[in-house]
Design a protein around this motif. Structure first.
Motif, PDB file in Angstrom:
ATOM      1  N   ARG A 255      43.432  38.105  47.602  1.00  0.00           N
ATOM      2  CA  ARG A 255      44.015  39.006  46.603  1.00  0.00           C
ATOM      3  C   ARG A 255      45.322  38.441  46.055  1.00  0.00           C
ATOM      4  O   ARG A 255      45.599  38.543  44.853  1.00  0.00           O
ATOM      5  CB  ARG A 255      44.269  40.375  47.220  1.00  0.00           C
TER       6      ARG A 255
ATOM      7  N   THR B  70      38.757  35.788  42.908  1.00  0.00           N
ATOM      8  CA  THR B  70      37.751  36.848  42.801  1.00  0.00           C
ATOM      9  C   THR B  70      36.380  36.437  43.330  1.00  0.00           C
ATOM     10  O   THR B  70      35.536  37.299  43.578  1.00  0.00           O
ATOM     11  CB  THR B  70      37.603  37.281  41.336  1.00  0.00           C
TER      12      THR B  70
ATOM     13  N   ARG C 291      42.319  50.931  44.464  1.00  0.00           N
ATOM     14  CA  ARG C 291      41.695  49.701  43.954  1.00  0.00           C
ATOM     15  C   ARG C 291      40.180  49.847  43.866  1.00  0.00           C
ATOM     16  O   ARG C 291      39.555  49.398  42.894  1.00  0.00           O
ATOM     17  CB  ARG C 291      42.074  48.519  44.847  1.00  0.00           C
TER      18      ARG C 291
ATOM     19  N   ASN D 165      39.230  52.029  40.843  1.00  0.00           N
ATOM     20  CA  ASN D 165      39.308  51.285  39.587  1.00  0.00           C
ATOM     21  C   ASN D 165      38.160  50.289  39.451  1.00  0.00           C
ATOM     22  O   ASN D 165      37.583  50.105  38.366  1.00  0.00           O
ATOM     23  CB  ASN D 165      40.647  50.548  39.491  1.00  0.00           C
ATOM     24  N   TYR D 166      37.803  49.630  40.557  1.00  0.00           N
ATOM     25  CA  TYR D 166      36.705  48.647  40.529  1.00  0.00           C
ATOM     26  C   TYR D 166      35.381  49.312  40.179  1.00  0.00           C
ATOM     27  O   TYR D 166      34.613  48.811  39.339  1.00  0.00           O
ATOM     28  CB  TYR D 166      36.623  47.939  41.877  1.00  0.00           C
TER      29      TYR D 166
ATOM     30  N   GLU E  90      35.275  50.357  36.451  1.00  0.00           N
ATOM     31  CA  GLU E  90      34.991  49.216  35.576  1.00  0.00           C
ATOM     32  C   GLU E  90      33.525  48.826  35.658  1.00  0.00           C
ATOM     33  O   GLU E  90      32.891  48.484  34.653  1.00  0.00           O
ATOM     34  CB  GLU E  90      35.873  48.035  35.969  1.00  0.00           C
TER      35      GLU E  90
ATOM     36  N   TYR F 171      33.098  43.413  47.065  1.00  0.00           N
ATOM     37  CA  TYR F 171      34.508  43.766  46.892  1.00  0.00           C
ATOM     38  C   TYR F 171      34.897  44.928  47.804  1.00  0.00           C
ATOM     39  O   TYR F 171      35.983  44.925  48.409  1.00  0.00           O
ATOM     40  CB  TYR F 171      34.774  44.107  45.429  1.00  0.00           C
ATOM     41  N   CYS F 172      34.030  45.921  47.912  1.00  0.00           N
ATOM     42  CA  CYS F 172      34.321  47.071  48.775  1.00  0.00           C
ATOM     43  C   CYS F 172      34.436  46.648  50.237  1.00  0.00           C
ATOM     44  O   CYS F 172      35.317  47.112  50.971  1.00  0.00           O
ATOM     45  CB  CYS F 172      33.240  48.137  48.608  1.00  0.00           C
TER      46      CYS F 172
END
Length: 680
Positions: A440, A445, A578, A581-582, A585, A649-650
């Motif tokens: 991060r 990414t 976070r 928001n992810y 999107e 990502y989670c």
């Protein structure tokens, strides 16, 4: 040393050995039995020595020397000729023919001489006349005296030309750095080696004691012959493809017999000189192993090691290894999640951690890195990188091997490694890698998908996983740690976490620590029963540890009211924000394109309640670790498997919350088998 022994042997032993060999055969021809011959000669030699002075000790068994001295000077002469083989046009053809012809010719001459001496002299003359050859010589005795002098000088000069060249050849092979001063260019005379050899000879002559010099030279000659025979024996016995002797009648048993005879004769001549010679040869061999370089001809012992490894591998078979015989074979994944300094092939602390997974440093580690690109274009770069990694492993004094794999990307490269690396039961069973703490901060990414993919590949391949967080602060062998090694035993892992903690205790850096095992009970009433069961289990495993049971109720209370609430809760709220928001999107992108929810090129299913549940469970575990193990030397916790169809990502957010504010953490996942056993 062998070169000098050839020269000294020619100078000091030729006359006496030749006379004793004549005596031995003459005694045999005249009907004297060996025991009587030994007793008579020994008693005669006790009465007077070479100078005519009584010898009260009589400690030398001259009859045995006469056995040994039959062929000894002849063989040294033949070997001295072989040492000049570099001048031959066709060595492979000339050496066997020349050696056999010389041996047969010398044997025939010796036998004829013995027959002639037996026919020309009486037993009394053979026992008393040390210069019988001169007595019966024609036309006058001085011929023999001159011949002895010329023969000795000739043998000395012959060795003086051969020994320095042999010494220079050994130096040119570049296996003994201490001999570098004696190197010579091809076609040049070895002047320094000649002066050095002459200096040793002069020193031995100044000593003036043949009884001291002669056994020493004899030992080195016999040791040299034993080594040659032993090499032939090993190469023939091990069926090395490179062993293709032109002499078709060779058999390994003859080489073994010759080597054993040489060693036996050495002990019979003088056990003290033999022990010293073998010790000196062992020191030279040890020096070569430490400082020397491998010769172009290879090492015969490596063939023995190879055959032994093959037989051991076959004996292991393909069946599962019993937990009592289970050894960790870690696959150390060296590919950094960020950038390392130039010419640094691996994180400096990875080898330190790999050594902590071995009892007394014994065991094999496989260090693997992945080079992105096309194999045909990057093959040479991979070889260079492999050499750098191997140098790093040697520098860190870690028992292991280096491997570099070229692949289009890290994920494909690792998938190939985890499927194919190793042989039979010597395949790596634990994948060790660094936790990507920088993903991060550096906005990398692509790391979440790669990280989750590696864990899933390990689960499918049935490999255990150990992820190291806080590798920069991992102690080396000189940094002693105090406190505790805390285990949060959340799920059954076959005992791998327990075994790792015991291996850590065998290292000097962690030997002052104590183990604490934390278990989670659903109800308060189950706590004491669970604690007793775990204690009994650890006792049966012969492991000492303090057991601490935390109930779910007290766990919730500690999470809500503990002093660590603020820092854990802050991390929890930040992760929630976070993830929200992810997901927003991702949903917007799916609505815009009219496709299902996609992450990392794959369809995903997002259950927001389940995401919240995972986050909250991780929050409780992190809060508990900070409450009980903030000062622990190292913490071990179970690795939660990536939820199916969740975005990578989670999962990285769950893991970041788990390791938050824990300075040194091992995240461990076992595999579908036990690595410890209750059976003694």
């Amino acid at each position: 040393m062998f070169a000098c022994s050839f020269l000294l042997g020619a100078c000091c032993m030729e006359y006496d050995s030749l006379f004793l060999s004549f005596y031995f055969y003459t005694a045999g021809i005249t009907g004297l039995k060996l025991k009587t011959f030994k007793d008579n000669w020994f008693s005669d030699y006790q009465k007077t020595n070479n100078a005519g002075i009584p010898d009260p000790n009589g400690a030398v068994d001259w009859s045995f020397n006469a056995l040994v001295g039959l062929f000894f000077p002849a063989v040294t002469g033949i070997m001295a000729g072989s040492n000049r083989s570099a001048s031959l046009k066709d060595t492979q053809r000339s050496i066997p023919i020349g050696t056999l012809a010389a041996t047969l010719t010398t044997t025939a001459l010796y036998v004829i001489s013995v027959l002639l001496f037996g026919a020309a002299a009486t037993r009394e003359e053979l026992l008393t006349d040390r210069l019988l050859t001169a007595t019966i010589a024609w036309p006058f005795p001085a011929v023999i005296h001159i011949g002895i002098i010329l023969s000795t000088l000739g043998a000395a000069l012959q060795s003086l030309t051969g020994a320095p060249r042999l010494l220079a050849a050994i130096a040119n092979d570049d296996i003994l750095p201490v001999l570098n001063y004696f190197k010579v260019a091809e076609g040049r005379e070895p002047h320094i080696a000649t002066f050095f050899t002459a200096f040793i000879c002069i020193g031995c002559v100044i000593i003036g004691n043949l009884d001291l010099i002669t056994p020493t030279i004899t030992m080195f000659f016999l040791l040299c012959y034993s080594g040659v025979n032993l090499s032939c024996f090993l190469l023939d016995l091990l069926d090395a493809p490179s062993w293709r002797p032109r002499w078709k009648f060779h058999h390994w048993s003859l080489s073994l017999l010759g080597s054993v005879f040489c060693i036996v004769i050495m002990f019979l001549i003088s056990w003290s000189f033999t022990v010293v010679s073998l010790a000196l040869a062992s020191l030279i061999y040890y020096y070569v192993c430490l400082k020397g370089k491998a010769g172009d001809w290879g090492d015969g012992l490596k063939s023995a090691y190879f055959q032994l490894a093959l037989r051991s591998l076959r004996s292991l078979g393909a069946n599962q290894v019993h937990p009592k015989n289970w050894y960790p074979i870690p696959l150390i994944f060296c590919r950094p999640w960020g950038k390392l300094p130039e010419n640094v092939p691996c994180h400096p602390k990875l080898a330190d951690f790999a050594n902590c997974m071995k009892k007394k440093g014994r065991g094999m580690s496989i260090f693997v890195s992945i080079l992105d690109g096309d194999y045909h274009e990057c093959a040479e770069d991979a070889k260079t990188a492999c050499k750098q990694l191997a140098t790093y492993i040697d520098y860190k004094r870690c028992e292991g091997v280096a491997e570099i794999v070229v692949a289009p990307n890290m994920s494909e490269g690792f998938r190939g490694i985890v499927q194919t690396m190793g042989l039979g039961n010597l395949k790596p069973n634990i994948v060790v890698m660094r936790y990507p703490e920088i993903w991060r901060r550096e906005n990398l990414t692509e790391i979440p998908a790669t990280f989750v993919g590696i864990i899933n590949d390990c689960i499918v391949a049935n490999k255990a996983v150990v992820i190291v967080k806080g590798l920069d602060e991992w102690p080396n062998e000189y940094q002693r740690q105090y406190g505790t090694i805390d285990l949060y035993w959340i799920v059954r892992d076959g005992g791998l976490m327990l075994l790792l903690s015991q291996l850590l205790l065998t290292k000097e850096s962690f030997e002052s620590c104590k183990i604490q095992v934390f278990c989670i009970a659903e109800e308060d009433s189950d706590a004491e029963v669970l604690k007793a069961d775990v204690k009994k289990f650890l006792y049966d495993l012969r492991m000492q540890a303090e057991v601490i049971v935390i109930s779910m109720k007290s766990w919730d209370e500690q999470t809500e009211n503990g002093p660590q609430q603020d820092e854990s809760l802050d991390a929890f709220i930040a992760a929630q924000h976070r993830i929200k928001n992810y997901l927003a999107e991702m949903k917007a992108e799916a609505q815009k394109s009219g496709t299902p929810l996609m992450a990392d090129g794959k369809p995903v299913v997002v259950n927001e309640q389940q995401v919240e549940k995972f986050l909250y469970t991780t929050l409780k575990l992190n809060s508990t670790i900070l409450r009980h193990s903030r000062m622990a030397a190292v913490v071990l916790v179970s690795l939660p498997p990536p939820p199916i169809n969740h975005p990578a990502y989670c999962y990285m957010e769950y893991m970041d919350l788990l390791v938050e504010n824990v300075p040194r953490l091992l995240i461990v996942r076992g595999y579908r088998r036990d690595v410890v056993t209750l059976f003694t």
